[in-house]
Design a protein around this motif. Structure first.
Motif, PDB file in Angstrom:
ATOM      1  N   ILE A 206       0.861  -1.177   0.000  1.00 30.35           N
ATOM      2  CA  ILE A 206       0.000   0.000   0.000  1.00 30.35           C
ATOM      3  C   ILE A 206       0.900   1.229   0.000  1.00 30.35           C
ATOM      4  CG2 ILE A 206      -1.744   1.298   1.271  1.00 30.35           C
ATOM      5  CD1 ILE A 206      -2.744  -1.330   2.412  1.00 30.35           C
TER       6      ILE A 206
ATOM      7  N   SER B 276       1.080   4.269   0.830  1.00 29.32           N
ATOM      8  CA  SER B 276       0.439   5.298   1.645  1.00 29.32           C
ATOM      9  C   SER B 276       1.177   6.630   1.607  1.00 29.32           C
ATOM     10  CB  SER B 276       0.347   4.822   3.094  1.00 29.32           C
ATOM     11  OG  SER B 276       1.642   4.542   3.608  1.00 29.32           O
TER      12      SER B 276
ATOM     13  N   SER C 152      -2.901  10.319   2.916  1.00 30.54           N
ATOM     14  CA  SER C 152      -2.843   8.931   3.374  1.00 30.54           C
ATOM     15  C   SER C 152      -1.573   8.614   4.157  1.00 30.54           C
ATOM     16  CB  SER C 152      -2.938   7.986   2.167  1.00 30.54           C
ATOM     17  OG  SER C 152      -1.902   8.263   1.234  1.00 30.54           O
TER      18      SER C 152
ATOM     19  N   ARG D  10      -6.223   4.844   5.322  1.00 32.33           N
ATOM     20  CA  ARG D  10      -7.664   4.704   5.136  1.00 32.33           C
ATOM     21  C   ARG D  10      -8.332   6.026   4.756  1.00 32.33           C
ATOM     22  NH1 ARG D  10      -9.212   2.148  10.767  1.00 32.33           N
ATOM     23  NH2 ARG D  10      -7.711   3.784  11.357  1.00 32.33           N
TER      24      ARG D  10
ATOM     25  N   GLU E 179      -8.468   5.784   0.994  1.00 30.89           N
ATOM     26  CA  GLU E 179      -8.702   4.493   0.345  1.00 30.89           C
ATOM     27  C   GLU E 179      -9.813   4.533  -0.690  1.00 30.89           C
ATOM     28  OE1 GLU E 179     -10.220   1.300   2.751  1.00 30.89           O
ATOM     29  OE2 GLU E 179     -11.063   2.668   4.217  1.00 30.89           O
TER      30      GLU E 179
ATOM     31  N   ARG F 121      -2.710  -0.649  -4.256  1.00 35.49           N
ATOM     32  CA  ARG F 121      -2.616  -1.925  -3.537  1.00 35.49           C
ATOM     33  C   ARG F 121      -2.126  -2.967  -4.524  1.00 35.49           C
ATOM     34  NH1 ARG F 121      -7.408   0.553  -2.434  1.00 35.49           N
ATOM     35  NH2 ARG F 121      -7.973   0.998  -0.277  1.00 35.49           N
TER      36      ARG F 121
END
Length: 267
Positions: free
Chosen positions: A171, A173, A179, A184, A187, A195
């Protein structure tokens, strides 16, 4: 009431968060019905000695226990304080610098001033000495929270495990400020948080399998950070974690669960 429940039956009761606010009498009724069905199922499982996926009757491991289990298995964890003592929290932040605060277990709350069933998700946030100092002693002492030294991330790793088998997903982020602290938050925004399936080293499979056995779980969704120097740091394992969004078009997670359940049913 009659029910046909056999000793060899398998049950899977997925934990779901529900708010106490309802937008209509029908919503209230459906929530009551769902709670009642779950209570009846738990009673039948206990009375008939049925097998329950992820051992619902034993209780699921809390975040503090998870950190202890991960550390005992040799996995790195963040420096952590669980406290509602103002002076203790301030001392922790002063010692470790950038600090994250997050709830122990419940991460959803009814929306403030809302008459509907909207839930607000309480995510990880940076917290400062100034913010804790500005709060009253009573406000801080109301409830304990998890305070952790911030882990610098190259990216995050979500691992879906079933028994001794597991799949990893990278992920990204850190690709967006939104993020960076808690992925989340982005997301649902396309293109911000990727992902991608990634291969996992054998030691990750050893760790997740041992963690599940130690925690009396059949399956779990693990969250890790991977630091710029390649170190893997454990955050938590969610026994009811979402994984369908990781499945994409390849269906690898679905196959993982199908193979795992097939093995359980034949055992």
């Amino acid at each position: 009431m009659s029910a046909s429940v056999q000793h060899e039956d398998w049950w899977w009761l997925r934990s779901k968060h529900r708010t106490i606010r309802y937008s209509s009498a029908d919503d209230q009724r459906r929530s009551f019905e769902a709670t009642t069905r779950r209570d009846v199922a738990l009673s039948l499982i206990a009375a008939r000695g049925c097998r329950c996926f992820n051992n619902e009757q034993r209780g699921l491991p809390d975040k503090l226990t998870q950190l202890d289990v991960a550390r005992s298995l040799g996995c790195a964890i963040p420096d952590t304080l669980i406290s509602c003592d103002k002076a203790e929290i301030i001392a922790f932040i002063q010692a470790f610098g950038r600090t994250i605060v997050k709830p122990l277990s419940i991460s959803f709350a009814p929306a403030y001033g809302s008459d509907d069933a909207t839930l607000i998700s309480i995510m990880a946030n940076l917290v400062t000495v100034a913010e804790i100092s500005a709060a009253s002693d009573e406000q801080v002492a109301t409830f304990p929270a998890i305070y952790q030294a911030y882990v610098e991330k190259s990216y995050e790793l979500r691992v879906v495990a079933f028994g001794d088998a597991c799949l990893g997903f990278r992920i990204d982020s850190q690709a967006s400020p939104r993020s960076a602290i808690d992925w989340r938050r982005a997301e649902r925004l396309p293109g911000i948080v990727g992902r991608e399936p990634v291969p996992l080293p054998p030691e990750m499979q050893d760790f997740t399998g041992a963690f599940l056995r130690r925690s009396h779980l059949h399956s779990g969704v693990f969250d890790f950070a991977v630091t710029p120097d390649g170190k893997t740091v454990f955050f938590e394992c969610n026994p009811s974690g979402q994984w369908a969004d990781l499945d994409g078009t390849h269906g690898s997670v679905t196959r993982l669960f199908a193979d795992g359940f097939e093995s359980l049913l034949s055992s």
